[in-house]
Design an enzyme around this catalytic site. Sequence first.
Site, PDB file in Angstrom:
ATOM      1  CB  CYS A   7       5.503  -6.452   9.436  1.00 11.78           C
ATOM      2  SG  CYS A   7       5.993  -7.805   8.352  1.00 11.78           S
ATOM      3  CB  CYS A  20       9.921 -10.410   6.434  1.00 13.31           C
ATOM      4  SG  CYS A  20       8.312  -9.587   6.542  1.00 13.31           S
ATOM      5  CB  CYS A  66     -47.609  -1.406 -11.050  1.00 15.13           C
ATOM      6  SG  CYS A  66     -46.541  -2.287  -9.879  1.00 15.13           S
ATOM      7  CG  ASP A  82     -30.911  14.645  15.702  1.00 18.63           C
ATOM      8  OD1 ASP A  82     -30.849  14.817  14.477  1.00 18.63           O
ATOM      9  OD2 ASP A  82     -31.348  15.505  16.489  1.00 18.63           O
ATOM     10  CD  GLU A  83     -34.515  15.055  11.588  1.00 16.03           C
ATOM     11  OE1 GLU A  83     -35.385  14.694  10.779  1.00 16.03           O
ATOM     12  OE2 GLU A  83     -34.083  16.208  11.672  1.00 16.03           O
TER      13      GLU A  83
END
Length: 102
Positions: A7, A20, A66, A82-83
């Site tokens: 791992c 481990c 303001c 796509d916009e």
Amino acid sequence: MEFCPECGAMLLPKNGKLECNCGYNKDLSGNDGYEVSKKVEAEENVKMLGEDVDVAPTVNETCPECGHDKATYTLLQTRSADEAPTRIFKCTKCKHTWRAYD
């Protein structure tokens, strides 16, 4: 220092073996050069800045409420991909929010 071939985690010495967390172990027969000298404790390194801290980019944009000329903004994809995204502005003085479309 050795790493687990299964791992990739660091192997730690325990009971004459390098072990481990994944279950892999390696015998240390004849090699007593391994020892752990310091245990590292986790630290809390997240700083709470408070609710009124704004880290968004600041731009020159006039507030419609303001008239202040500085605002922060965020980008949100409120329409199709796509916009152009929608910019949400927030006045740095009165905290009024408004949106702008490109």
